[in-house]
Design a protein around this motif. Structure first.
Motif, PDB file in Angstrom:
ATOM      1  N   ILE A  65     -10.247 -31.996 -74.340  1.00 33.91           N
ATOM      2  CA  ILE A  65     -11.446 -32.828 -74.171  1.00 33.91           C
ATOM      3  C   ILE A  65     -12.590 -32.149 -73.236  1.00 33.91           C
ATOM      4  N   GLY A  66     -11.882 -31.418 -72.436  1.00 37.47           N
ATOM      5  CA  GLY A  66     -12.911 -30.655 -71.260  1.00 37.47           C
ATOM      6  C   GLY A  66     -13.553 -29.725 -72.284  1.00 37.47           C
ATOM      7  N   LEU A  67     -12.835 -28.899 -73.291  1.00 34.13           N
ATOM      8  CA  LEU A  67     -13.469 -28.081 -73.944  1.00 34.13           C
ATOM      9  C   LEU A  67     -14.580 -28.584 -74.882  1.00 34.13           C
ATOM     10  N   VAL A  68     -14.241 -29.615 -75.490  1.00 38.73           N
ATOM     11  CA  VAL A  68     -15.170 -30.386 -76.577  1.00 38.73           C
ATOM     12  C   VAL A  68     -16.657 -30.901 -75.567  1.00 38.73           C
ATOM     13  N   ARG A  69     -16.396 -31.455 -74.384  1.00 40.36           N
ATOM     14  CA  ARG A  69     -17.409 -31.740 -73.622  1.00 40.36           C
ATOM     15  C   ARG A  69     -18.409 -30.788 -73.267  1.00 40.36           C
ATOM     16  N   GLU A  70     -17.840 -29.677 -72.856  1.00 41.79           N
ATOM     17  CA  GLU A  70     -18.844 -28.696 -72.483  1.00 41.79           C
ATOM     18  C   GLU A  70     -19.726 -28.030 -73.785  1.00 41.79           C
ATOM     19  N   LYS A  71     -18.955 -28.108 -74.863  1.00 38.73           N
ATOM     20  CA  LYS A  71     -19.766 -27.864 -76.012  1.00 38.73           C
ATOM     21  C   LYS A  71     -20.877 -28.735 -76.399  1.00 38.73           C
ATOM     22  N   LEU A  72     -20.444 -29.745 -76.500  1.00 39.96           N
ATOM     23  CA  LEU A  72     -21.407 -30.942 -77.124  1.00 39.96           C
ATOM     24  C   LEU A  72     -22.608 -31.274 -76.022  1.00 39.96           C
ATOM     25  N   GLN A  73     -22.364 -30.935 -74.702  1.00 38.53           N
ATOM     26  CA  GLN A  73     -23.464 -31.084 -73.628  1.00 38.53           C
ATOM     27  C   GLN A  73     -24.227 -29.870 -73.755  1.00 38.53           C
ATOM     28  N   ASP A  74     -23.971 -28.886 -74.260  1.00 39.55           N
ATOM     29  CA  ASP A  74     -24.941 -27.618 -74.763  1.00 39.55           C
ATOM     30  C   ASP A  74     -26.290 -28.105 -75.266  1.00 39.55           C
ATOM     31  N   PRO A  75     -27.268 -28.005 -74.672  1.00 45.02           N
ATOM     32  CA  PRO A  75     -28.611 -28.422 -75.367  1.00 45.02           C
ATOM     33  C   PRO A  75     -28.937 -27.761 -76.894  1.00 45.02           C
ATOM     34  N   SER A  76     -28.675 -26.451 -77.106  1.00 47.48           N
ATOM     35  CA  SER A  76     -28.935 -26.470 -78.382  1.00 47.48           C
ATOM     36  C   SER A  76     -27.860 -27.201 -79.622  1.00 47.48           C
ATOM     37  N   VAL A  77     -26.696 -27.180 -78.961  1.00 47.15           N
ATOM     38  CA  VAL A  77     -25.853 -28.283 -79.764  1.00 47.15           C
ATOM     39  C   VAL A  77     -26.418 -29.568 -80.044  1.00 47.15           C
ATOM     40  N   ARG A  78     -26.959 -30.264 -79.041  1.00 46.79           N
ATOM     41  CA  ARG A  78     -27.409 -31.572 -78.928  1.00 46.79           C
ATOM     42  C   ARG A  78     -28.834 -31.558 -79.974  1.00 46.79           C
ATOM     43  N   LEU A  79     -29.262 -30.496 -80.104  1.00 43.69           N
ATOM     44  CA  LEU A  79     -30.433 -30.452 -81.053  1.00 43.69           C
ATOM     45  C   LEU A  79     -30.204 -30.372 -82.348  1.00 43.69           C
ATOM     46  N   VAL A  80     -28.997 -29.550 -82.721  1.00 48.35           N
ATOM     47  CA  VAL A  80     -28.824 -29.360 -84.148  1.00 48.35           C
ATOM     48  C   VAL A  80     -27.770 -30.311 -84.573  1.00 48.35           C
ATOM     49  N   GLY A  81     -27.172 -31.084 -83.776  1.00 49.51           N
ATOM     50  CA  GLY A  81     -25.963 -31.985 -84.345  1.00 49.51           C
ATOM     51  C   GLY A  81     -24.543 -31.218 -84.429  1.00 49.51           C
ATOM     52  N   PHE A  82     -23.534 -31.471 -84.619  1.00 48.82           N
ATOM     53  CA  PHE A  82     -22.308 -31.152 -84.848  1.00 48.82           C
ATOM     54  C   PHE A  82     -21.207 -31.458 -85.994  1.00 48.82           C
ATOM     55  N   LEU A  83     -20.252 -30.762 -86.129  1.00 47.63           N
ATOM     56  CA  LEU A  83     -19.384 -30.999 -87.186  1.00 47.63           C
ATOM     57  C   LEU A  83     -17.920 -30.684 -86.386  1.00 47.63           C
ATOM     58  N   LEU A  84     -17.315 -31.776 -86.059  1.00 45.18           N
ATOM     59  CA  LEU A  84     -15.978 -31.718 -85.398  1.00 45.18           C
ATOM     60  C   LEU A  84     -15.118 -31.363 -86.386  1.00 45.18           C
ATOM     61  N   ASP A  85     -14.297 -30.257 -86.124  1.00 40.11           N
ATOM     62  CA  ASP A  85     -13.039 -30.055 -87.229  1.00 40.11           C
ATOM     63  C   ASP A  85     -11.839 -29.873 -86.389  1.00 40.11           C
ATOM     64  N   GLY A  86     -10.987 -30.672 -86.474  1.00 37.76           N
ATOM     65  CA  GLY A  86      -9.755 -30.630 -85.758  1.00 37.76           C
ATOM     66  C   GLY A  86      -9.618 -31.340 -84.416  1.00 37.76           C
ATOM     67  N   PHE A  87     -10.898 -32.159 -84.181  1.00 38.50           N
ATOM     68  CA  PHE A  87     -10.908 -32.941 -83.045  1.00 38.50           C
ATOM     69  C   PHE A  87     -11.645 -34.174 -83.654  1.00 38.50           C
ATOM     70  N   PRO A  88     -11.309 -35.404 -82.977  1.00 37.73           N
ATOM     71  CA  PRO A  88     -10.103 -35.709 -82.238  1.00 37.73           C
ATOM     72  C   PRO A  88      -8.949 -35.750 -83.120  1.00 37.73           C
ATOM     73  N   ARG A  89      -7.861 -35.609 -82.284  1.00 39.99           N
ATOM     74  CA  ARG A  89      -6.644 -35.721 -82.991  1.00 39.99           C
ATOM     75  C   ARG A  89      -5.658 -36.765 -82.345  1.00 39.99           C
ATOM     76  N   THR A  90      -5.835 -37.391 -81.360  1.00 39.86           N
ATOM     77  CA  THR A  90      -5.340 -38.390 -80.904  1.00 39.86           C
ATOM     78  C   THR A  90      -6.426 -39.768 -80.584  1.00 39.86           C
TER      79      THR A  90
END
Ligand code: ADP
Ligand code: ADP
Ligand code: ZN
Length: 223
Positions: A65-90
């Motif tokens: 969760i810590g790892l994903v939080r860090e990535k999704l907070q990144d301004p460039s990721v916020r701009l382009v959107g994301f595809l989560l692959d292998g997360f969430p798993r629980t």
């Protein structure tokens, strides 16, 4: 586009992610790829994750969760959107993701669930080969590279993952059924679930996903 690719190990998430990223230009976040890189680099994260990964168990929620939080907070990721692959798993990861997206004032567009039978999974994973550089997935029979041992996309070296051995594959499948499968109901209840028959060819699955996503984004645009 903000979406999740759900499905058992070997369902074809990484393979389909490749096409989706090409089409929509979102950020591809594969927790498995990040954890494997950390393991290879022998970083603190890698050392924490190694024993779990080698056994086919899930890495503890807090770490992922810590790892994903860090990535999704990144301004460039916020701009382009994301595809989560292998997360969430629980379920805990899914709930943490909901909270994070609330904080970021973002919403998921879809959770694409690739449906594949256990026998197919074993067949696919036992002969999977992965690129060391760009992480693209190939299969010795079903999706072979043009030149043996070499990645079609970047020329990188292909290798077999240490957890793609029969015993670990069966363990991962079991972990999936116990801990990840409940997410199908979770996202269905939120009205986000899109089921896709993942037993077809790579191209057919890709077309089916694109078609469903286009219908969804058309609806969003009209609203
Ligand atoms: P596959 O593509 O075969 O489903 P991944 O590359 O996604 O496998 O994951 C490989 C391993 O990394 C998992 O078996 C698990 O140990 C760890 N891992 C990856 N993502 C997560 C996650 N979201 N939560 C916990 N562990 C994870
Ligand atoms: P995941 O990321 O869900 O673990 P991958 O995308 O790595 O799965 O695919 C697992 C294996 O199955 C790879 O060897 C890949 O080449 C192969 N594969 C993926 N999609 C298909 C498909 N539709 N038909 C046959 N083989 C496939
Ligand atoms: Zn490559």
């Amino acid at each position: 586009m903000r979406m999740i690719l759900l499905g058992p190990p070997g369902a074809g998430k990484g393979t389909q992610a490749h096409y989706l990223v090409e089409k929509y230009g979102m950020y591809h976040l594969s927790t498995g790829d990040i954890l494997r890189e950390a393991k290879e680099a022998d970083s603190e994260l890698g050392r924490q994750a190694k024993a779990y990964m080698d056994k086919g168990e899930l890495v503890p929620d807090e770490i992922v969760i810590g790892l994903v939080r860090e990535k999704l907070q990144d301004p460039s990721v916020r701009l382009v959107g994301f595809l989560l692959d292998g997360f969430p798993r629980t379920l805990a990861q899914a709930k943490a993701l909901d909270e994070l997206l609330d904080e970021l004032d973002q919403e998921l567009v879809a959770v694409v669930n690739l449906e594949v039978q256990p026998v197919t999974i074993v067949e696919r994973l036992a002969k999977r080969r992965v690129c060391r550089e760009c992480k693209a997935s190939f299969h010795l029979e079903f999706n072979p590279p043009e030149t043996e041992g070499i990645c079609d996309y970047c020329g990188g070296e292909l290798y077999q993952r240490s957890d793609d051995q029969e015993e670990t594959i069966l363990r991962r499948l079991n972990v999936y059924q116990q801990q990840t499968e409940p997410l199908i109901t979770y996202y269905d209840q939120k009205g986000l679930l899109v089921n896709i028959d993942g037993e077809r060819s790579v191209e057919e699955v890709s077309e089916a996903i694109t078609k469903q996503l286009e219908e969804l984004t058309d609806k969003h645009d009209c609203a």
